[in-house]
Scaffold this active site. Structure first.
Site, PDB file in Angstrom:
ATOM      1  CG  HIS A   1      -2.118  -0.857   1.091  1.00  0.00           C
ATOM      2  ND1 HIS A   1      -2.072  -2.204   1.402  1.00  0.00           N
ATOM      3  CD2 HIS A   1      -3.385  -0.613   0.673  1.00  0.00           C
ATOM      4  CE1 HIS A   1      -3.273  -2.742   1.187  1.00  0.00           C
ATOM      5  NE2 HIS A   1      -4.084  -1.798   0.750  1.00  0.00           N
TER       6      HIS A   1
ATOM      7  CE  LYS B   1      -3.872  -0.430   4.773  1.00  0.00           C
ATOM      8  NZ  LYS B   1      -5.197   0.207   5.023  1.00  0.00           N
TER       9      LYS B   1
END
EC number: 1.17.1.8
Length: 267
Positions: free
Chosen positions: A155, A159
């Protein structure tokens, strides 16, 4: 016409949700919420989201936004989502929660707060990811204990939770299919002299960097062969479209806590 409100207008997901509500049929945007004193409060939600003026101003009044909607879509953080869930319960309004990072205790609290309303709590609103959950169950049940399982998720650098809620759910699906206790067999750390891999463990590796929207690969590794099941998100639209689909489904459902498997009829 189902009236949908969106929480978190300033965020990337919030803006995509505003666009997806506008693009969907049979729904309308009734309200948009941001935290108190946010600089965007009072501005037109459509202009902020880049889809043109909608005549819907961003508000910081949670109760007023909930009062004007049939269902609230929330992509924030667990503590905020639980507060919004409680507020929806008091007004008998449905809610769709896409926040990740819930502890077992927070999930239990979410279940208790849905005694009087219908709610969806799902780590991933993508139709493709939820189909992957079903496929993973079938693969794991068929292969049994002869294949080692490893999960790798990637990600963007912003995040805040790891591993992702989607990766955790993938691990839980595999563990359930194999009759294992996920909390016992999940392995998040390998460093130094670790010894041989145990037969039951499910490895979980995390990558964070750049602007990766979301990538997940589950490896089933046997002797002389390997199966890889991967899902890659190219943008956030699939999450927002899935959330709108979930919102149209949950309105009118019996009180309780549902997930995207219920929405898609995959259970």
């Amino acid at each position: 016409m189902i009236k949908i409100a969106v929480c978190g207008a300033a965020g990337r997901m919030g803006q995509r949700l505003i666009n997806s509500v506008q693009e969907a049929e049979g729904v309308c945007l009734s309200g948009v919420l941001e935290r108190p004193a946010h600089p965007l409060v009072g501005q037109d939600a459509g202009l902020v989201a880049g889809c043109g003026a909608l005549g819907v101003s961003i508000s910081d009044d949670l109760n007023a936004v909930i009062a004007g909607c049939d269902v609230l879509i929330d992509f924030t953080a667990p503590k905020v989502s639980l507060k919004n869930l409680e507020a929806c319960g008091l007004q008998r309004k449905s809610i769709v929660i896409g926040s990740t990072g819930f502890t077992p205790e927070e999930r239990q609290l979410a279940m208790e707060l849905t005694r009087n309303i219908s709610a969806i709590l799902a780590p991933n609103m993508s139709v493709g990811v939820n189909v992957c959950f079903k496929i993973l169950k079938d693969i794991a049940a068929t292969l049994g204990d002869d294949f080692d399982v490893e999960i790798v998720e990637s990600h963007h650098r912003m995040k805040v939770d790891a591993p992702s809620g989607t990766a955790v759910r993938m691990g839980q699906v595999v563990a359930e299919a194999l009759g294992r206790d996920y909390d016992r067999v999940a392995n998040f750390h390998r460093e130094g002299i670790t010894g041989s891999r145990t037969k039951d463990e499910i490895g979980m590796q995390t990558i964070r960097g750049g602007d990766i929207v979301g990538e997940h690969t589950v490896y089933f590794i046997g002797m002389g062969e390997r199966i890889e099941l991967s899902h890659r998100a190219m943008n956030r639209d699939m999450f927002s479209r899935g959330a709108v689909r979930a919102a149209t489904w949950v309105v009118g459902q019996a009180p309780g806590l549902y997930d995207m498997q219920d929405v898609l009829g995959l259970k």
